[in-house]
Write an enzyme that holds these catalytic residues in place. Structure first.
Site, PDB file in Angstrom:
ATOM      1  N   TYR A   1       0.870  -1.185   0.000  1.00  0.00           N
ATOM      2  CA  TYR A   1       0.000   0.000   0.000  1.00  0.00           C
ATOM      3  C   TYR A   1       0.905   1.233   0.000  1.00  0.00           C
ATOM      4  CZ  TYR A   1      -4.214   2.609   1.448  1.00  0.00           C
ATOM      5  OH  TYR A   1      -5.260   3.487   1.520  1.00  0.00           O
TER       6      TYR A   1
ATOM      7  N   ARG B   1      -6.149  10.231 -10.758  1.00  0.00           N
ATOM      8  CA  ARG B   1      -5.525  10.895  -9.585  1.00  0.00           C
ATOM      9  C   ARG B   1      -5.052   9.814  -8.635  1.00  0.00           C
ATOM     10  NH1 ARG B   1      -5.775  10.112  -4.864  1.00  0.00           N
ATOM     11  NH2 ARG B   1      -7.673  10.935  -3.973  1.00  0.00           N
TER      12      ARG B   1
ATOM     13  N   LYS C   1      -5.876  -1.960  -2.654  1.00  0.00           N
ATOM     14  CA  LYS C   1      -7.011  -1.697  -1.750  1.00  0.00           C
ATOM     15  C   LYS C   1      -7.755  -3.005  -1.457  1.00  0.00           C
ATOM     16  CE  LYS C   1      -7.081   2.938  -1.405  1.00  0.00           C
ATOM     17  NZ  LYS C   1      -7.327   3.818  -0.261  1.00  0.00           N
TER      18      LYS C   1
ATOM     19  N   GLU D   1     -12.298   4.841  -6.566  1.00  0.00           N
ATOM     20  CA  GLU D   1     -10.995   5.132  -5.966  1.00  0.00           C
ATOM     21  C   GLU D   1     -10.121   5.926  -6.931  1.00  0.00           C
ATOM     22  OE1 GLU D   1     -10.192   3.778  -2.705  1.00  0.00           O
ATOM     23  OE2 GLU D   1      -8.674   5.348  -2.903  1.00  0.00           O
ATOM     24  N   ASP D   2      -9.586   7.007  -6.436  1.00  0.00           N
ATOM     25  CA  ASP D   2      -8.582   7.784  -7.158  1.00  0.00           C
ATOM     26  C   ASP D   2      -9.043   8.244  -8.549  1.00  0.00           C
ATOM     27  OD1 ASP D   2      -7.250   7.405  -4.826  1.00  0.00           O
ATOM     28  OD2 ASP D   2      -5.454   6.532  -5.703  1.00  0.00           O
TER      29      ASP D   2
ATOM     30  N   ASP E   1     -14.054   6.277  -1.662  1.00  0.00           N
ATOM     31  CA  ASP E   1     -13.117   6.149  -0.549  1.00  0.00           C
ATOM     32  C   ASP E   1     -12.389   7.460  -0.268  1.00  0.00           C
ATOM     33  OD1 ASP E   1     -11.681   4.678   1.356  1.00  0.00           O
ATOM     34  OD2 ASP E   1     -10.056   4.320  -0.059  1.00  0.00           O
ATOM     35  N   ASP E   2     -12.041   8.187  -1.317  1.00  0.00           N
ATOM     36  CA  ASP E   2     -11.260   9.414  -1.132  1.00  0.00           C
ATOM     37  C   ASP E   2     -12.099  10.511  -0.487  1.00  0.00           C
ATOM     38  OD1 ASP E   2      -8.822   8.464  -2.469  1.00  0.00           O
ATOM     39  OD2 ASP E   2     -10.202   8.262  -4.157  1.00  0.00           O
TER      40      ASP E   2
ATOM     41  N   ASN F   1      -0.607  11.707   0.108  1.00  0.00           N
ATOM     42  CA  ASN F   1       0.188  10.511  -0.176  1.00  0.00           C
ATOM     43  C   ASN F   1       0.838  10.618  -1.549  1.00  0.00           C
ATOM     44  OD1 ASN F   1      -0.694   9.084   2.197  1.00  0.00           O
ATOM     45  ND2 ASN F   1      -2.666   8.780   1.189  1.00  0.00           N
TER      46      ASN F   1
HETATM   47  N1  LIG Z   1      -4.764   9.922   4.010  1.00  0.00           N
HETATM   48  C1  LIG Z   1      -5.734   9.459   3.263  1.00  0.00           C
HETATM   49  O1  LIG Z   1      -6.418   8.492   3.641  1.00  0.00           O
HETATM   50  C2  LIG Z   1      -6.033  10.085   1.963  1.00  0.00           C
HETATM   51  C3  LIG Z   1      -5.182  10.984   1.400  1.00  0.00           C
HETATM   52  N2  LIG Z   1      -5.476  11.547   0.204  1.00  0.00           N
HETATM   53  C4  LIG Z   1      -4.466  12.423  -0.387  1.00  0.00           C
HETATM   54  O2  LIG Z   1      -4.960  13.742  -0.442  1.00  0.00           O
HETATM   55  C5  LIG Z   1      -4.370  14.392  -1.551  1.00  0.00           C
HETATM   56  C6  LIG Z   1      -5.463  15.141  -2.315  1.00  0.00           C
HETATM   57  O3  LIG Z   1      -6.404  14.213  -2.803  1.00  0.00           O
HETATM   58  P1  LIG Z   1      -7.817  14.738  -3.350  1.00  0.00           P
HETATM   59  O4  LIG Z   1      -8.477  15.592  -2.339  1.00  0.00           O
HETATM   60  O5  LIG Z   1      -8.527  13.561  -3.838  1.00  0.00           O
HETATM   61  O6  LIG Z   1      -7.336  15.620  -4.580  1.00  0.00           O
HETATM   62  P2  LIG Z   1      -8.135  16.790  -5.309  1.00  0.00           P
HETATM   63  O7  LIG Z   1      -7.452  16.991  -6.591  1.00  0.00           O
HETATM   64  O8  LIG Z   1      -9.583  16.512  -5.279  1.00  0.00           O
HETATM   65  O9  LIG Z   1      -7.873  18.049  -4.370  1.00  0.00           O
HETATM   66  C7  LIG Z   1      -6.635  18.681  -4.211  1.00  0.00           C
HETATM   67  C8  LIG Z   1      -6.887  20.045  -3.626  1.00  0.00           C
HETATM   68  O10 LIG Z   1      -5.630  20.620  -3.275  1.00  0.00           O
HETATM   69  C9  LIG Z   1      -5.549  21.923  -3.842  1.00  0.00           C
HETATM   70  N3  LIG Z   1      -4.158  22.254  -4.148  1.00  0.00           N
HETATM   71  C10 LIG Z   1      -3.419  21.840  -5.183  1.00  0.00           C
HETATM   72  N4  LIG Z   1      -2.175  22.370  -5.116  1.00  0.00           N
HETATM   73  C11 LIG Z   1      -2.140  23.120  -4.014  1.00  0.00           C
HETATM   74  C12 LIG Z   1      -1.144  23.908  -3.403  1.00  0.00           C
HETATM   75  N5  LIG Z   1       0.072  24.037  -3.946  1.00  0.00           N
HETATM   76  N6  LIG Z   1      -1.438  24.549  -2.265  1.00  0.00           N
HETATM   77  C13 LIG Z   1      -2.665  24.440  -1.738  1.00  0.00           C
HETATM   78  N7  LIG Z   1      -3.653  23.707  -2.263  1.00  0.00           N
HETATM   79  C14 LIG Z   1      -3.388  23.046  -3.393  1.00  0.00           C
HETATM   80  C15 LIG Z   1      -6.405  21.848  -5.083  1.00  0.00           C
HETATM   81  O11 LIG Z   1      -6.769  23.141  -5.438  1.00  0.00           O
HETATM   82  P3  LIG Z   1      -6.936  23.538  -6.998  1.00  0.00           P
HETATM   83  O12 LIG Z   1      -8.205  22.909  -7.404  1.00  0.00           O
HETATM   84  O13 LIG Z   1      -6.959  25.013  -6.918  1.00  0.00           O
HETATM   85  O14 LIG Z   1      -5.743  22.984  -7.694  1.00  0.00           O
HETATM   86  C16 LIG Z   1      -7.569  21.012  -4.571  1.00  0.00           C
HETATM   87  O15 LIG Z   1      -8.465  21.812  -3.856  1.00  0.00           O
HETATM   88  C17 LIG Z   1      -3.645  13.331  -2.361  1.00  0.00           C
HETATM   89  O16 LIG Z   1      -2.274  13.429  -2.097  1.00  0.00           O
HETATM   90  C18 LIG Z   1      -4.160  12.035  -1.803  1.00  0.00           C
HETATM   91  O17 LIG Z   1      -3.182  11.043  -1.827  1.00  0.00           O
HETATM   92  C19 LIG Z   1      -6.633  11.311  -0.451  1.00  0.00           C
HETATM   93  C20 LIG Z   1      -7.525  10.414   0.056  1.00  0.00           C
HETATM   94  C21 LIG Z   1      -7.246   9.687   1.278  1.00  0.00           C
HETATM   95  C1  LIG Z   2      -5.200   6.780   0.677  1.00  0.00           C
HETATM   96  C2  LIG Z   2      -5.876   7.171  -0.536  1.00  0.00           C
HETATM   97  O1  LIG Z   2      -6.949   6.682  -0.834  1.00  0.00           O
HETATM   98  C3  LIG Z   2      -5.287   8.155  -1.391  1.00  0.00           C
HETATM   99  O2  LIG Z   2      -4.239   8.718  -1.057  1.00  0.00           O
HETATM  100  O3  LIG Z   2      -5.852   8.392  -2.449  1.00  0.00           O
HETATM  101 MG   LIG Z   3      -7.463   6.989  -2.846  1.00  0.00          MG
END
Ligand SMILES: NC(=O)C1=CN([C@@H]2O[C@H](COP(=O)(O)OP(=O)(O)OC[C@H]3O[C@@H](n4cnc5c(N)ncnc54)[C@H](OP(=O)(O)O)[C@@H]3O)[C@@H](O)[C@H]2O)C=CC1
Ligand SMILES: CC(=O)C(=O)O
Ligand SMILES: [Mg+2]
Length: 542
Positions: free
Chosen positions: A118, A171, A189, A261-262, A284-285, A398
């Site tokens: 993972y 993503r 997963k 997912e993603d 999941d995200d 991540n």
């Molecule tokens: N720990 C966990 O269990 C999980 C972790 N994650 C992690 O979260 C991260 C984001 O995933 P997700 O929310 O799906 O992605 P999205 O693309 O949906 O969202 C990313 C967000 O971050 C913003 N952003 C991008 N660049 C910057 C920056 N330089 N400074 C500030 N904000 C920024 C984007 O804004 P804009 O639209 O303006 O670019 C957007 O609002 C990934 O790395 C993923 O691995 C996700 C799911 C689970």
């Molecule tokens: C953990 C997870 O689902 C992610 O980083 O997208």
């Molecule tokens: Mg994910």
């Protein structure tokens, strides 16, 4: 759902009548074919009697080795690899060779092997998937299959599917568009669904939908395994997804859980909104992440005091994870206080790259969901520590390289006062003679138990209250001993017990909401959940 010990020779993997007539043939493997069948192969663990009964004499060396000794040898071998990707490849080879041994290793050594199968290693594996590709894993559905998706689903050798994890690879973690090579994520997963949540492997189906990729590096990579074209969008994309979702329901019924997912932000919310009304779907995200982070906050508040409503939340990143978490915090806050959710939302701020510390308020909780590493700089962490005795800082992005800050940075820049968790694992940190153990706030704590709860109750829809139930169940599993060691998440070593509790609470909520179809409702849902969990011990084939 059959437990690991249920059934005779081939137990729950026995073919049904329907399987025997279409479109492929099912045969009980013996001899050489049995050794090449990962679901039933036991390697040197076949007994003398099994070797006689299944035509294995001469096909194996004479020694008979227990599953425990096989595990010891493989763990010794794995630990000799210094490169994480080598360990990943070794684990995938094992999964392809001897599935029960793979799960035994993963379950017995979960803290050591989770980072291998993972995050973070699965991220690197997806980036290099074409180069390390050996045998296909999961089901690939591409634009070329338009009009034939039902047929493609029927090619999968298992009929009785309970959980699908599907990605379109746009993503992958914080690594962006990895196209068809995102397959590592549904595979990873689902291996956690089995190892952590006890859903049997034959009921799990990893799927990658290939609509092209906009990743120029992959488009120019001669080893890329996907369609070499730019991503289909708009009507073409949505028609393919619609055909897929329709085929899933047609082939597996309405009780198969489909986990998105993603997917990239611009599709994830639309797909969830569209299909949550008609299908058993879960993102999941958005939802799993929300549930795990809420659990972490509930537990953190037991350490630092106050209620959810006493805190002010700032998110860096307003995407799937950020808005999903924000909304679930507001929902739980509203339920705890009877304050309307619109007012609860005012305690939660989401920002992007345009600014953080200059904002005219002082957050007590800082959550990174930006996908961009090192955005919680020294100034940011120091500022959080200057106006909070115990700042809560979660760097959720991540893989590790994309974490908003490291555990070491969070602890040293806050003089050891931060309550810190990250999406990918960090080692404990020594700071001024004290050891700080960071939590791993990753949806892996939630989705396996959540999915098990959905499966055992026969839930037909996912409801937000089921996510809240999962959060509370996880937070309840943090023991006094964990708190004493500074932990706000329980160790993964107890994850199967934790998953059974999460499953029980999720199932209970599904029954309470009238969404559960499996009747009668079991009296003791924890015991029932545990009894349903797959165990990887070898069966006797006599
Ligand atoms: N720990 C966990 O269990 C999980 C972790 N994650 C992690 O979260 C991260 C984001 O995933 P997700 O929310 O799906 O992605 P999205 O693309 O949906 O969202 C990313 C967000 O971050 C913003 N952003 C991008 N660049 C910057 C920056 N330089 N400074 C500030 N904000 C920024 C984007 O804004 P804009 O639209 O303006 O670019 C957007 O609002 C990934 O790395 C993923 O691995 C996700 C799911 C689970
Ligand atoms: C953990 C997870 O689902 C992610 O980083 O997208
Ligand atoms: Mg994910």
């Amino acid at each position: 759902m059959a437990g690991g010990g249920v059934g005779d020779v081939y137990g729950e993997d026995r073919a049904t009548e329907e399987q025997l007539i279409t479109p492929w043939s099912f045969s009980v493997a013996s001899g050489y074919a049995l050794l090449r069948d990962p679901r039933h192969n036991k390697g040197l663990a076949f007994s003398e009697a099994e070797r006689d009964a299944h035509y294995l004499r001469g096909l194996l060396p004479p020694s008979i080795v227990s599953q425990e000794l096989q595990e010891k040898k493989l763990m010794d071998n794995l630990r000799r690899y210094t490169v994480p990707l080598q360990r990943y490849i070794a684990m995938m080879d094992l999964q392809e060779r001897n599935e029960r041994l793979f799960y035994k290793l993963l379950i017995d050594n979960v803290e050591e092997l989770l980072p291998v199968v993972y995050t973070p290693t699965v991220g690197e594996a997806c980036q290099k998937y074409g180069s390390i590709y050996r045998r296909p894993q999961g089901l690939y559905i591409s634009l070329k299959d338009k009009g034939k998706i039902l047929e493609v689903l029927k090619n999968w050798p298992e009929r009785s599917i309970q959980v699908i994890v599907v990605t379109d690879g746009e993503r992958i973690l914080g690594l962006g568009d990895l196209g068809c090579q995102g397959m590592g994520i549904p595979v990873g997963k689902l291996s956690l669904y089995t190892a952590l949540g006890g859903v049997r492997p034959s009921a799990c189906l990893p799927i990658t939908i290939d609509v092209g990729t906009n990743n120029e590096t992959l488009l120019n990579d001669e080893f890329y395994i996907g369609l070499k074209q730019r991503r289909a969008t708009g009507e073409e994309y949505h028609e393919l997804l619609e055909e897929f979702m329709t085929a899933v329901k047609q082939n597996y019924g309405e009780k198969v859980l489909t986990q998105f997912e993603d997917f990239a932000n611009h599709n994830a919310f639309d797909l969830l909104a569209k299909y949550s009304k008609s299908h058993l779907v879960f993102n999941d995200d958005i939802q799993g992440t929300a549930s795990v982070v809420l659990a972490g906050l509930i537990a953190a508040l037991k350490v630092i005091g106050g209620t959810l409503a006493d805190h002010t939340y700032l998110f860096l990143g307003a995407g799937e994870a950020g808005t999903g978490i924000a909304e679930l915090i507001a929902l739980e806050m509203s339920k705890q206080t009877d304050i309307p959710i619109e007012d609860c939302r005012k305690k939660v701020w989401l920002v992007d790259s345009k600014g953080l510390i200059e904002d005219p308020f002082k957050p007590t909780v800082l959550i990174g969901t930006s996908g961009v590493g090192r955005t919680f700089t020294k100034e940011v962490v120091e500022a959080m520590a200057s106006f909070n005795e115990r700042p809560i800082i979660f760097s959720l992005s991540n893989p590790t390289s994309h974490s908003e800050c490291t555990a070491e940075e969070a602890y040293t820049w806050s003089q050891g006062r931060a309550v810190f968790a990250s999406g990918s694992p960090f080692d404990p940190v020594e700071y001024e003679g004290k050891t700080y153990v960071p939590g791993q706030s990753n949806n892996a704590y939630i989705f396996p138990g959540f999915g098990l709860g959905v499966v055992i109750s026969g839930a037909i829809r996912v409801h937000d209250d089921m996510l809240l139930a999962a959060s509370r169940a996880l937070a309840e599993q943090v023991s006094e001993d964990n708190f004493a060691r500074g932990l706000i998440f329980p160790p993964f070593t107890n994850i199967r017990k934790i998953s059974a509790h999460i499953a029980a609470k999720v199932a209970a909520k599904a029954y309470d909401l009238g969404l559960a179809s499996r009747l009668p409702r079991p009296d003791d849902l924890v015991t029932y959940a545990e009894s349903c969990m797959y165990t990887p011990a070898y069966r006797s084939y006599r």
